[in-house]
Scaffold this motif. Structure first.
Motif, PDB file in Angstrom:
ATOM      1  N   MET A  99       1.159  -1.151  -0.073  1.00 35.13           N
ATOM      2  CA  MET A  99       0.142   0.144  -0.482  1.00 35.13           C
ATOM      3  C   MET A  99       1.164   1.283  -0.164  1.00 35.13           C
ATOM      4  SD  MET A  99      -3.616  -0.253  -0.262  1.00 35.13           S
ATOM      5  CE  MET A  99      -4.052   1.003   0.795  1.00 35.13           C
ATOM      6  N   ALA A 101      -0.115   4.012  -2.041  1.00 33.43           N
ATOM      7  CA  ALA A 101      -0.669   4.925  -2.459  1.00 33.43           C
ATOM      8  C   ALA A 101      -0.649   5.877  -0.704  1.00 33.43           C
ATOM      9  CB  ALA A 101      -2.735   4.782  -2.540  1.00 33.43           C
ATOM     10  N   VAL A 103      -3.503   8.070   0.904  1.00 27.41           N
ATOM     11  CA  VAL A 103      -5.178   7.650   1.321  1.00 27.41           C
ATOM     12  C   VAL A 103      -5.739   9.048   2.480  1.00 27.41           C
ATOM     13  CG1 VAL A 103      -6.995   6.422   2.308  1.00 27.41           C
ATOM     14  CG2 VAL A 103      -5.010   5.257   1.102  1.00 27.41           C
ATOM     15  N   SER A 104      -6.825   9.947   1.849  1.00 19.82           N
ATOM     16  CA  SER A 104      -6.850  10.478   2.585  1.00 19.82           C
ATOM     17  C   SER A 104      -8.019   9.246   4.080  1.00 19.82           C
ATOM     18  CB  SER A 104      -7.682  11.109   2.028  1.00 19.82           C
ATOM     19  OG  SER A 104      -8.730  12.612   2.574  1.00 19.82           O
ATOM     20  N   ASP A 105      -7.080  10.581   5.375  1.00 16.91           N
ATOM     21  CA  ASP A 105      -8.690  10.282   6.339  1.00 16.91           C
ATOM     22  C   ASP A 105      -9.132  10.518   6.661  1.00 16.91           C
ATOM     23  OD1 ASP A 105      -5.705   8.968   7.362  1.00 16.91           O
ATOM     24  OD2 ASP A 105      -5.192  11.004   8.335  1.00 16.91           O
ATOM     25  N   ASN A 133     -12.216   8.323   6.596  1.00 14.47           N
ATOM     26  CA  ASN A 133     -12.220   7.294   6.025  1.00 14.47           C
ATOM     27  C   ASN A 133     -11.526   6.161   7.084  1.00 14.47           C
ATOM     28  OD1 ASN A 133     -13.366   8.135   3.674  1.00 14.47           O
ATOM     29  ND2 ASN A 133     -10.985   8.945   3.000  1.00 14.47           N
ATOM     30  N   PRO A 134     -11.958   4.374   6.801  1.00 16.05           N
ATOM     31  CA  PRO A 134     -11.834   3.841   7.104  1.00 16.05           C
ATOM     32  C   PRO A 134     -10.022   3.364   6.989  1.00 16.05           C
ATOM     33  CG  PRO A 134     -13.039   2.777   4.442  1.00 16.05           C
ATOM     34  CD  PRO A 134     -13.236   4.738   5.944  1.00 16.05           C
ATOM     35  N   ASP A 135      -9.467   2.775   7.901  1.00 14.28           N
ATOM     36  CA  ASP A 135      -8.118   3.051   7.559  1.00 14.28           C
ATOM     37  C   ASP A 135      -7.918   1.371   6.633  1.00 14.28           C
ATOM     38  OD1 ASP A 135      -4.667   1.827   7.933  1.00 14.28           O
ATOM     39  OD2 ASP A 135      -5.390   3.659   9.393  1.00 14.28           O
ATOM     40  N   ILE A 136      -7.926   1.287   5.504  1.00 12.63           N
ATOM     41  CA  ILE A 136      -8.309   0.543   4.589  1.00 12.63           C
ATOM     42  C   ILE A 136      -7.268  -0.633   4.989  1.00 12.63           C
ATOM     43  CG2 ILE A 136      -8.122  -0.422   1.940  1.00 12.63           C
ATOM     44  CD1 ILE A 136      -8.655   2.546   1.249  1.00 12.63           C
ATOM     45  N   LEU A 137      -5.401   0.139   5.478  1.00 11.48           N
ATOM     46  CA  LEU A 137      -4.149  -1.060   5.338  1.00 11.48           C
ATOM     47  C   LEU A 137      -4.932  -1.643   6.549  1.00 11.48           C
ATOM     48  CD1 LEU A 137      -1.366  -2.108   4.831  1.00 11.48           C
ATOM     49  CD2 LEU A 137      -1.157   0.337   6.443  1.00 11.48           C
ATOM     50  N   GLY A 152       2.693  -1.772   4.192  1.00 16.08           N
ATOM     51  CA  GLY A 152       2.864  -0.334   4.327  1.00 16.08           C
ATOM     52  C   GLY A 152       3.659   0.721   4.060  1.00 16.08           C
ATOM     53  N   PHE A 153       2.820   1.924   3.912  1.00 13.60           N
ATOM     54  CA  PHE A 153       4.276   3.076   4.027  1.00 13.60           C
ATOM     55  C   PHE A 153       3.614   3.673   4.847  1.00 13.60           C
ATOM     56  CE2 PHE A 153       7.342   3.087   0.495  1.00 13.60           C
ATOM     57  CZ  PHE A 153       6.988   1.961  -0.091  1.00 13.60           C
ATOM     58  N   GLU A 156       6.260  10.708   6.731  1.00 18.92           N
ATOM     59  CA  GLU A 156       6.731  11.389   8.473  1.00 18.92           C
ATOM     60  C   GLU A 156       6.943  11.934   7.992  1.00 18.92           C
ATOM     61  OE1 GLU A 156       4.575  10.358  10.645  1.00 18.92           O
ATOM     62  OE2 GLU A 156       3.975   8.911  10.186  1.00 18.92           O
ATOM     63  N   LYS A 171       3.376   3.138  13.894  1.00 16.26           N
ATOM     64  CA  LYS A 171       2.259   3.190  13.684  1.00 16.26           C
ATOM     65  C   LYS A 171       3.078   1.304  12.573  1.00 16.26           C
ATOM     66  CE  LYS A 171       1.277   6.341  10.570  1.00 16.26           C
ATOM     67  NZ  LYS A 171       1.074   7.418   9.869  1.00 16.26           N
ATOM     68  N   LYS A 175      -1.448  -0.189  12.883  1.00 10.76           N
ATOM     69  CA  LYS A 175      -1.806  -0.878  12.227  1.00 10.76           C
ATOM     70  C   LYS A 175      -1.801  -2.940  11.451  1.00 10.76           C
ATOM     71  CE  LYS A 175      -1.315   3.280   9.798  1.00 10.76           C
ATOM     72  NZ  LYS A 175      -2.705   3.763   8.428  1.00 10.76           N
TER      73      LYS A 175
HETATM   74  O1  C5P Z   1      -1.644   6.320   8.956  1.00  8.47           O
HETATM   75  P1  C5P Z   1      -0.435   6.992   7.659  1.00  8.47           P
HETATM   76  O2  C5P Z   1      -1.691   7.413   6.765  1.00  8.47           O
HETATM   77  O3  C5P Z   1       0.484   8.006   7.620  1.00  8.47           O
HETATM   78  O4  C5P Z   1      -0.524   5.019   7.074  1.00  8.47           O
HETATM   79  C1  C5P Z   1      -0.231   5.136   5.776  1.00  8.47           C
HETATM   80  C2  C5P Z   1      -0.167   3.707   5.344  1.00  8.47           C
HETATM   81  O5  C5P Z   1      -1.816   3.801   5.597  1.00  8.47           O
HETATM   82  C3  C5P Z   1      -0.244   3.573   3.943  1.00  8.47           C
HETATM   83  O6  C5P Z   1       0.126   2.357   3.531  1.00  8.47           O
HETATM   84  C4  C5P Z   1      -1.879   3.846   3.235  1.00  8.47           C
HETATM   85  O7  C5P Z   1      -2.338   3.519   1.967  1.00  8.47           O
HETATM   86  C5  C5P Z   1      -2.594   3.355   4.204  1.00  8.47           C
HETATM   87  N1  C5P Z   1      -3.975   4.313   4.797  1.00  8.47           N
HETATM   88  C6  C5P Z   1      -5.246   3.257   4.271  1.00  8.47           C
HETATM   89  N2  C5P Z   1      -6.245   3.646   4.829  1.00  8.47           N
HETATM   90  C7  C5P Z   1      -5.975   5.183   4.956  1.00  8.47           C
HETATM   91  C8  C5P Z   1      -4.899   5.921   5.469  1.00  8.47           C
HETATM   92  C9  C5P Z   1      -4.118   5.302   4.729  1.00  8.47           C
HETATM   93  O8  C5P Z   1      -4.737   2.268   3.868  1.00  8.47           O
HETATM   94  N3  C5P Z   1      -7.279   6.076   5.255  1.00  8.47           N
END
Ligand code: C5P
Length: 232
Positions: A99, A101, A103-105, A133-137, A152-153, A156, A171, A175
């Motif tokens: 992951m 990408a 992703v907008s929080d 948004n849900p945390d997809i990762l 994950g990425f 920072e 992190k 995650k």
């Molecule tokens: O918490 P943060 O946004 O820094 O985490 C980054 C990692 O989590 C990335 O791998 C990003 O693709 C993933 N992510 C996600 N869903 C979100 C926010 C981040 O999958 N809502």
């Protein structure tokens, strides 16, 4: 290089940055170009992996490399919601999910289906209500099957490498991923750059490796480390 050490591996890579609509013509976005994720997809396919790239708003010039590649299938996504849907549909058949990408929080609660006009707000500016948004990762990591590797990425900002790594360890743990690639970003580092530095933190919070160089070199180092994590 013609070492096909990822032959037979199915890899799902997300790259770019999501756009959360405000109205039909406006969005909330971020500065992620997608270059690092594209470099990972190309490097993995060159090493024999069967790659699917979920591309969130990546410039056509940056995508040119992957579109010509026989080992990569590209699907375009835009919002976090799109990305989650496309990932969920493919997650189970992937041996490795990376992951990258951004992703907008948050997204706009009830995006307008008409363009927001100044005339409609004669007394001042409209207010945007955001929802998380849900945390997809985190979801992918929680649902993974034994033997599946979730990477994950974390982009920072930090005042020191120690602080950067500490944020990365926290992190990684939050995650629940097998590997977290921490890269330092700022006004002139990380995003939109050709060079990158990744600190790779494993499930024991050990920094297995720090890879620096072009995004392609960083990608090769990440893939080497993924292989290392998978045989343990
Ligand atoms: O918490 P943060 O946004 O820094 O985490 C980054 C990692 O989590 C990335 O791998 C990003 O693709 C993933 N992510 C996600 N869903 C979100 C926010 C981040 O999958 N809502």
């Amino acid at each position: 290089r013609a070492i096909l050490d990822l032959d037979g591996m199915s890899m799902l890579v997300s790259a770019g940055g999501t756009r959360e609509p405000i109205d039909p013509v406006r969005f909330i976005g971020n500065r992620s170009s997608g270059r690092q994720g594209v470099a990972i997809a190309v490097a993995a396919a060159d090493r024999g992996a069967d790659v699917t790239l979920l591309a969130a708003n990546i410039d056509a010039a940056i995508l040119a490399d992957v579109e010509a590649h026989p080992g990569i299938a590209v699907t375009a996504v835009s919002s976090a919601d799109d990305l989650e849907r496309e990932l969920t549909a493919r997650a189970e058949s992937a041996d490795v999910i990376v992951m990258t990408a951004a992703v907008s929080d948050y997204r706009v609660d009830g995006a307008s289906d008409q363009k927001i006009r100044k005339e409609d707000h004669p007394d001042g500016a409209p207010t945007l209500q955001l929802v998380q948004n849900p945390d997809i990762l985190q979801g992918l990591a929680a649902d993974r099957w034994p033997g599946q590797t979730i990477v994950g990425f974390a982009a920072e900002t930090a005042d020191s490498t120690d602080e950067l790594l500490e944020r990365g360890r926290r992190k990684r743990e939050r995650k629940g991923v097998d590997l977290l690639a921490v890269n330092e970003v700022g006004w002139s580092a990380g995003f939109e750059q050709e060079q990158n530095t990744l600190h790779l933190i494993d499930a024991h919070d050990d920094v297995l490796r720090t890879v620096s160089g072009t995004k392609r070199q960083a990608a090769e180092g990440l893939l080497d480390t993924i292989l290392r994590v998978r045989v343990r």
